[in-house]
Design a protein around this motif. Structure first.
Motif, PDB file in Angstrom:
ATOM      1  N   ARG A   1       0.849  -1.199   0.000  1.00 60.76           N
ATOM      2  CA  ARG A   1       0.000   0.000   0.000  1.00 60.76           C
ATOM      3  C   ARG A   1       0.878   1.241   0.000  1.00 60.76           C
ATOM      4  O   ARG A   1       1.952   1.252   0.631  1.00 60.76           O
ATOM      5  N   PRO A   2       0.473   2.297  -0.735  1.00 58.88           N
ATOM      6  CA  PRO A   2       1.208   3.549  -0.632  1.00 58.88           C
ATOM      7  C   PRO A   2       1.178   4.034   0.819  1.00 58.88           C
ATOM      8  O   PRO A   2       0.116   4.069   1.445  1.00 58.88           O
ATOM      9  N   TRP A   3       2.345   4.385   1.341  1.00 65.71           N
ATOM     10  CA  TRP A   3       2.431   4.770   2.747  1.00 65.71           C
ATOM     11  C   TRP A   3       2.618   6.274   2.882  1.00 65.71           C
ATOM     12  O   TRP A   3       1.706   6.992   3.280  1.00 65.71           O
ATOM     13  N   THR A   4       3.778   6.792   2.528  1.00 65.33           N
ATOM     14  CA  THR A   4       4.046   8.216   2.688  1.00 65.33           C
ATOM     15  C   THR A   4       5.231   8.619   1.830  1.00 65.33           C
ATOM     16  O   THR A   4       6.061   7.776   1.474  1.00 65.33           O
ATOM     17  N   ASP A   5       5.302   9.910   1.515  1.00 66.94           N
ATOM     18  CA  ASP A   5       6.491  10.447   0.854  1.00 66.94           C
ATOM     19  C   ASP A   5       7.241  11.411   1.764  1.00 66.94           C
ATOM     20  O   ASP A   5       8.172  12.085   1.329  1.00 66.94           O
ATOM     21  N   THR A   6       6.849  11.480   3.034  1.00 64.69           N
ATOM     22  CA  THR A   6       7.451  12.446   3.948  1.00 64.69           C
ATOM     23  C   THR A   6       7.776  11.808   5.294  1.00 64.69           C
ATOM     24  O   THR A   6       6.905  11.200   5.923  1.00 64.69           O
ATOM     25  N   PHE A   7       9.015  11.955   5.723  1.00 64.34           N
ATOM     26  CA  PHE A   7       9.446  11.506   7.034  1.00 64.34           C
ATOM     27  C   PHE A   7       9.946  12.704   7.837  1.00 64.34           C
ATOM     28  O   PHE A   7      10.345  13.727   7.283  1.00 64.34           O
ATOM     29  N   ALA A   8       9.929  12.537   9.140  1.00 62.25           N
ATOM     30  CA  ALA A   8      10.472  13.563  10.015  1.00 62.25           C
ATOM     31  C   ALA A   8      11.980  13.402  10.125  1.00 62.25           C
ATOM     32  O   ALA A   8      12.546  12.351   9.812  1.00 62.25           O
ATOM     33  N   VAL A   9      12.632  14.458  10.562  1.00 64.58           N
ATOM     34  CA  VAL A   9      14.047  14.432  10.931  1.00 64.58           C
ATOM     35  C   VAL A   9      14.096  14.781  12.409  1.00 64.58           C
ATOM     36  O   VAL A   9      13.523  15.787  12.841  1.00 64.58           O
ATOM     37  N   ALA A  10      14.751  13.928  13.192  1.00 65.17           N
ATOM     38  CA  ALA A  10      14.786  14.130  14.631  1.00 65.17           C
ATOM     39  C   ALA A  10      16.210  14.010  15.138  1.00 65.17           C
ATOM     40  O   ALA A  10      17.112  13.534  14.437  1.00 65.17           O
ATOM     41  N   GLY A  11      16.404  14.428  16.379  1.00 66.72           N
ATOM     42  CA  GLY A  11      17.691  14.293  17.041  1.00 66.72           C
ATOM     43  C   GLY A  11      17.476  14.115  18.519  1.00 66.72           C
ATOM     44  O   GLY A  11      16.326  13.999  18.978  1.00 66.72           O
ATOM     45  N   PRO A  12      18.527  14.108  19.295  1.00 67.03           N
ATOM     46  CA  PRO A  12      18.372  13.949  20.745  1.00 67.03           C
ATOM     47  C   PRO A  12      17.475  15.015  21.370  1.00 67.03           C
ATOM     48  O   PRO A  12      16.864  14.782  22.411  1.00 67.03           O
ATOM     49  N   GLY A  13      17.374  16.179  20.718  1.00 70.95           N
ATOM     50  CA  GLY A  13      16.560  17.255  21.262  1.00 70.95           C
ATOM     51  C   GLY A  13      15.125  17.250  20.791  1.00 70.95           C
ATOM     52  O   GLY A  13      14.345  18.139  21.142  1.00 70.95           O
TER      53      GLY A  13
ATOM     54  N   ARG B   1       1.377   7.946  21.340  1.00 71.55           N
ATOM     55  CA  ARG B   1       1.888   9.045  22.156  1.00 71.55           C
ATOM     56  C   ARG B   1       2.861   9.927  21.369  1.00 71.55           C
ATOM     57  O   ARG B   1       3.680  10.614  21.959  1.00 71.55           O
ATOM     58  N   TRP B   2       2.775   9.907  20.053  1.00 73.19           N
ATOM     59  CA  TRP B   2       3.649  10.726  19.208  1.00 73.19           C
ATOM     60  C   TRP B   2       2.785  11.467  18.204  1.00 73.19           C
ATOM     61  O   TRP B   2       1.602  11.155  18.034  1.00 73.19           O
ATOM     62  N   PRO B   3       3.307  12.467  17.527  1.00 74.66           N
ATOM     63  CA  PRO B   3       2.481  13.303  16.649  1.00 74.66           C
ATOM     64  C   PRO B   3       1.697  12.504  15.618  1.00 74.66           C
ATOM     65  O   PRO B   3       2.191  11.525  15.042  1.00 74.66           O
ATOM     66  N   ALA B   4       0.475  12.918  15.373  1.00 77.26           N
ATOM     67  CA  ALA B   4      -0.428  12.184  14.489  1.00 77.26           C
ATOM     68  C   ALA B   4       0.081  12.125  13.059  1.00 77.26           C
ATOM     69  O   ALA B   4      -0.244  11.193  12.325  1.00 77.26           O
ATOM     70  N   ASP B   5       0.854  13.130  12.638  1.00 75.60           N
ATOM     71  CA  ASP B   5       1.315  13.174  11.253  1.00 75.60           C
ATOM     72  C   ASP B   5       2.708  12.586  11.094  1.00 75.60           C
ATOM     73  O   ASP B   5       3.335  12.735  10.042  1.00 75.60           O
TER      74      ASP B   5
ATOM     75  N   ARG C   1      12.139   8.030  22.955  1.00 73.03           N
ATOM     76  CA  ARG C   1      11.300   8.963  23.717  1.00 73.03           C
ATOM     77  C   ARG C   1      11.797  10.399  23.557  1.00 73.03           C
ATOM     78  O   ARG C   1      10.998  11.338  23.398  1.00 73.03           O
ATOM     79  N   SER C   2      13.113  10.590  23.580  1.00 72.36           N
ATOM     80  CA  SER C   2      13.668  11.934  23.427  1.00 72.36           C
ATOM     81  C   SER C   2      13.411  12.485  22.037  1.00 72.36           C
ATOM     82  O   SER C   2      13.022  13.650  21.875  1.00 72.36           O
ATOM     83  N   ALA C   3      13.608  11.657  21.005  1.00 68.44           N
ATOM     84  CA  ALA C   3      13.458  12.113  19.624  1.00 68.44           C
ATOM     85  C   ALA C   3      12.018  12.477  19.290  1.00 68.44           C
ATOM     86  O   ALA C   3      11.761  13.441  18.558  1.00 68.44           O
ATOM     87  N   LEU C   4      11.054  11.716  19.828  1.00 68.21           N
ATOM     88  CA  LEU C   4       9.648  11.913  19.457  1.00 68.21           C
ATOM     89  C   LEU C   4       8.836  12.607  20.542  1.00 68.21           C
ATOM     90  O   LEU C   4       7.636  12.826  20.374  1.00 68.21           O
ATOM     91  N   GLY C   5       9.457  12.943  21.668  1.00 70.72           N
ATOM     92  CA  GLY C   5       8.741  13.634  22.727  1.00 70.72           C
ATOM     93  C   GLY C   5       7.698  12.771  23.404  1.00 70.72           C
ATOM     94  O   GLY C   5       6.620  13.269  23.787  1.00 70.72           O
TER      95      GLY C   5
END
Length: 317
Positions: A83-95, A191-195, A252-256
């Motif tokens: 199934r088509p999933w997404t064309d966009t990912f987040a970029v995260a770090g320790p902060g 418990r992480w952002p809906a998008d 947990r740190s990367a995704l809040g």
């Protein structure tokens, strides 16, 4: 038994080996596939965890526009296997989350990525739970002469089966692979952002990539899969569970995320990805072929399929 009365033998039932075997079978060649695992898949690996399939290996598929693999993916989509999933990912770090990064369409698998290997294996003579001990000049597989042998696996694994002084053995030994651990984390609710579909994690000693497994499979399960850095995996190959606390903290740190997961699971990949995939589509010497995602850079599912397909076509000639 004479080589021409035995089947071409493909060792490894991941996507490269199965693609190679299908080309040979479609060309009318007698072929058999041997795999030490319980079922086809290789690094298209899904395992049932807490009652649902979880993808532990390849995180998604991509397909170059107009490429032969694009037609394969389109067929899987049409039949509900992908199934088509997404064309966009987040970029995260320790902060925490930093940005969004767009790219090609990524495809997920409702039934888990192993379902694609099962589909490719349909109609092929696959012997699972079979350990091959050596592939020798001739070629021969465990002393049995064959017209050709294909090793569809990481180079370090292939090198264990081959004469290190032979041309195929030297090709296999030249590959360097990195390890990784796939850590599954489950909560009672998201418990992480809906998008957020997945996140590349930068500048973290524990985690490089996090995928929302419920999102990519489409069932909404509050389950994440984190892939570790090679350094953390190398330090915990003998004790994968020992790496889990560092991974939980990094995720947990990367995704809040404000709570510990309710459960975790971990899978070890001693050979997760090639350090430097070759540009050539495959290796072939004295009737022994090498293919997989260590060839045909970049090292992606499409590259592995293309590598096996190209080797199969070469062998039919």
């Amino acid at each position: 038994m004479a080589p021409d009365s035995s089947p071409v033998t493909v060792i490894g039932a991941g996507i490269a080996g199965l693609a190679c075997a299908r080309v040979l079978r479609d060309a009318g060649r007698d072929v058999q596939v041997l795999d030490r695992g319980r079922a086809p898949g290789g690094r298209l690996s899904s395992r049932t965890v807490r009652g649902r399939p979880v993808d532990l290996g390849a995180s998604y598929l991509t397909a170059g526009e107009g490429s032969p693999f694009a037609a394969v993916v389109a067929d899987w989509v049409a039949r509900g296997l992908a199934r088509p999933w997404t064309d966009t990912f987040a970029v995260a770090g320790p902060g925490g989350l930093r940005d969004r990064k767009s790219g090609p369409m990524r495809y997920g698998t409702p039934g888990g990525s192993r379902s694609l290997a099962t589909d490719l294996a349909s109609g092929l003579p696959v012997r699972s739970g079979t350990t091959v001990r050596e592939v020798t000049a001739g070629p021969a597989v465990d002393g049995r002469a064959v017209p050709a042998a294909v090793l569809a696996m990481p180079g370090p694994q292939a090198a264990r089966l081959l004469d290190p002084a032979g041309p195929a053995g030297r090709l296999a030994a030249a590959e360097t692979w990195q390890p990784a651990l796939a850590v599954v984390l489950g909560w009672t609710g998201r418990r992480w952002p809906a998008d957020l579909h997945g996140a590349f994690v930068h500048d973290d000693p524990a985690v490089e990539w996090i995928a929302d497994d419920g999102d990519r499979r489409g069932d909404g399960a509050p389950v994440l899969v984190a892939h570790t850095t090679a350094a953390l995996a190398a330090a915990h190959l003998e004790d994968p569970a020992g790496a889990v606390p560092a991974v939980v903290s990094a995720v947990r740190s990367a995704l809040g995320i404000d709570a510990e997961p309710g459960w975790t699971d971990v899978h070890r990949w001693t050979f997760a990805r090639p350090a430097a995939p070759r540009e050539e589509p495959f290796g072939l010497a004295d009737g022994i072929g090498l293919c997989g995602d260590g060839w045909h850079a970049p090292a992606k599912v499409e590259g592995a399929w293309s590598s096996g397909t190209a080797l199969g076509r070469a062998l039919t000639r």
